[in-house]
Scaffold this motif. Structure first.
Motif, mmCIF file in Angstrom:
data_model
loop_
_atom_site.group_PDB
_atom_site.id
_atom_site.type_symbol
_atom_site.label_atom_id
_atom_site.label_comp_id
_atom_site.label_asym_id
_atom_site.label_seq_id
_atom_site.Cartn_x
_atom_site.Cartn_y
_atom_site.Cartn_z
ATOM 1 N N THR A 77 0.842 -1.198 0.000
ATOM 2 C CA THR A 77 0.000 0.000 0.000
ATOM 3 C C THR A 77 0.875 1.245 0.000
ATOM 4 N N TYR A 78 0.468 2.221 -0.785
ATOM 5 C CA TYR A 78 1.128 3.519 -0.831
ATOM 6 C C TYR A 78 0.345 4.448 0.092
ATOM 7 N N VAL A 79 1.042 5.005 1.084
ATOM 8 C CA VAL A 79 0.394 5.861 2.072
ATOM 9 C C VAL A 79 0.933 7.288 1.951
ATOM 10 N N CYS A 80 0.197 8.238 2.511
ATOM 11 C CA CYS A 80 0.632 9.629 2.543
ATOM 12 C C CYS A 80 1.874 9.733 3.418
ATOM 13 N N VAL A 81 2.943 10.307 2.897
ATOM 14 C CA VAL A 81 4.192 10.429 3.645
ATOM 15 C C VAL A 81 4.030 11.379 4.835
ATOM 16 N N ALA A 82 3.053 12.276 4.782
ATOM 17 C CA ALA A 82 2.872 13.258 5.849
ATOM 18 C C ALA A 82 2.074 12.727 7.037
ATOM 19 N N ASP A 83 1.104 11.823 6.784
ATOM 20 C CA ASP A 83 0.254 11.387 7.898
ATOM 21 C C ASP A 83 -0.067 9.890 7.920
ATOM 22 N N GLY A 84 0.416 9.129 6.943
ATOM 23 C CA GLY A 84 0.229 7.678 6.948
ATOM 24 C C GLY A 84 -1.107 7.180 6.428
ATOM 25 N N THR A 85 -1.926 8.041 5.866
ATOM 26 C CA THR A 85 -3.226 7.625 5.333
ATOM 27 C C THR A 85 -3.027 6.724 4.115
ATOM 28 N N PRO A 86 -3.655 5.542 4.067
ATOM 29 C CA PRO A 86 -3.573 4.678 2.880
ATOM 30 C C PRO A 86 -4.223 5.372 1.675
ATOM 31 N N LEU A 87 -3.478 5.500 0.591
ATOM 32 C CA LEU A 87 -3.971 6.221 -0.577
ATOM 33 C C LEU A 87 -4.201 5.340 -1.797
ATOM 34 N N PHE A 88 -3.256 4.426 -2.080
ATOM 35 C CA PHE A 88 -3.347 3.599 -3.274
ATOM 36 C C PHE A 88 -2.842 2.196 -2.964
ATOM 37 N N LYS A 89 -3.480 1.186 -3.537
ATOM 38 C CA LYS A 89 -3.052 -0.209 -3.427
ATOM 39 C C LYS A 89 -2.195 -0.557 -4.639
ATOM 40 N N CYS A 128 -4.385 14.588 -0.261
ATOM 41 C CA CYS A 128 -4.728 13.692 0.835
ATOM 42 C C CYS A 128 -5.941 14.276 1.558
ATOM 43 N N ALA A 129 -6.950 13.457 1.773
ATOM 44 C CA ALA A 129 -8.168 13.925 2.427
ATOM 45 C C ALA A 129 -7.962 14.191 3.914
ATOM 46 N N VAL A 130 -6.874 13.697 4.499
ATOM 47 C CA VAL A 130 -6.639 13.869 5.935
ATOM 48 C C VAL A 130 -5.801 15.110 6.235
ATOM 49 N N CYS A 131 -4.720 15.334 5.468
ATOM 50 C CA CYS A 131 -3.850 16.489 5.749
ATOM 51 C C CYS A 131 -3.900 17.565 4.669
ATOM 52 N N GLY A 132 -4.534 17.277 3.540
ATOM 53 C CA GLY A 132 -4.617 18.251 2.460
ATOM 54 C C GLY A 132 -3.373 18.346 1.606
ATOM 55 N N GLY A 133 -2.378 17.487 1.852
ATOM 56 C CA GLY A 133 -1.139 17.521 1.092
ATOM 57 C C GLY A 133 -1.362 17.224 -0.385
ATOM 58 N N HIS A 134 -0.770 18.051 -1.248
ATOM 59 C CA HIS A 134 -0.845 17.856 -2.701
ATOM 60 C C HIS A 134 -0.143 16.552 -3.067
ATOM 61 N N LEU A 135 -0.798 15.745 -3.892
ATOM 62 C CA LEU A 135 -0.242 14.461 -4.316
ATOM 63 C C LEU A 135 0.090 14.437 -5.802
ATOM 64 N N GLY A 136 -0.675 15.123 -6.605
ATOM 65 C CA GLY A 136 -0.504 15.096 -8.054
ATOM 66 C C GLY A 136 -1.799 15.504 -8.727
ATOM 67 N N ALA A 157 5.547 12.195 -2.333
ATOM 68 C CA ALA A 157 4.406 12.367 -1.438
ATOM 69 C C ALA A 157 3.931 11.035 -0.855
ATOM 70 N N LEU A 158 4.547 9.942 -1.306
ATOM 71 C CA LEU A 158 4.117 8.610 -0.901
ATOM 72 C C LEU A 158 5.186 7.881 -0.090
ATOM 73 N N LYS A 159 4.712 6.991 0.741
ATOM 74 C CA LYS A 159 5.572 6.028 1.428
ATOM 75 C C LYS A 159 4.971 4.661 1.105
ATOM 76 N N PHE A 160 5.830 3.705 0.731
ATOM 77 C CA PHE A 160 5.338 2.379 0.388
ATOM 78 C C PHE A 160 5.446 1.441 1.591
ATOM 79 N N ILE A 161 4.344 0.774 1.892
ATOM 80 C CA ILE A 161 4.310 -0.227 2.960
ATOM 81 C C ILE A 161 4.144 -1.592 2.301
#
Length: 167
Positions: A77-89, A128-136, A157-161
């Motif tokens: 899962t690719y998560v928001c690097v700023a807050d850890g919200t799961p964004l993309f599988k 990101c719907a949680v922190c508002g960080g621009h993703l693309g 903007a992503l962190k891979f888990i």
């Protein structure tokens, strides 16, 4: 006054008096007070790298093909690097050839979309719907056999888990 002077004054008035799209504020501009995670610019600068801050807080774009996540093909899962919200599988990632990680769909409810007119034409900015960080941005030129969407995301903007590390 002769016709040439009147025409010149008219052209100058039009050229300098009109605002282009790049000067307008978007009516759909996201407000920082609508997000669960809010921080001051100083707090974001302390948490994020310079490039992450540029992309996520200043709506910048990382150079094409610069992200190690571009060629990542592992499951996870690719998560928001700023807050850890799961964004993309990972199963929704595809090679768009654009130089940025691309997905045909997000994790439902975890991203937002707003109009972006910075280039003089309208695009759909993804955040990101949680922190508002621009993703693309999201475009309608993705795989037709799935959603037809291409979420073109800055890898910074992503962190891979990896799947084995997911809980």
């Amino acid at each position: 006054m002769n016709f040439k002077k009147i025409a010149l004054i008219g052209l100058c008035t039009i050229a300098f008096g009109c605002k282009g799209n790049t000067q307008k504020e978007s009516s759909n501009k996201k407000s920082s007070n609508t997000f669960k995670v809010t921080k001051t610019p100083a707090e974001w600068k302390k948490q994020l790298t310079d490039m992450q801050y540029y992309v996520m807080r200043q709506q910048g774009t990382e150079p094409a093909f610069s992200s190690p996540l571009y060629n990542n093909h592992a499951k996870g899962t690719y998560v928001c690097v700023a807050d850890g919200t799961p964004l993309f599988k990972s199963e929704y990632k595809f090679d768009s050839g654009t130089g940025w990680p691309s997905f045909d769909r997000p994790v439902k409810g975890n991203i937002g979309v707003a109009k972006d007119n910075k280039l003089g034409y309208s695009r759909n900015e993804v955040h990101c719907a949680v922190c508002g960080g621009h993703l693309g941005h999201v475009f309608n030129d993705g795989p037709v056999q799935t959603t037809g969407k291409r979420y073109c995301i800055d890898g910074v903007a992503l962190k891979f888990i990896p799947a084995k590390d997911e809980q």
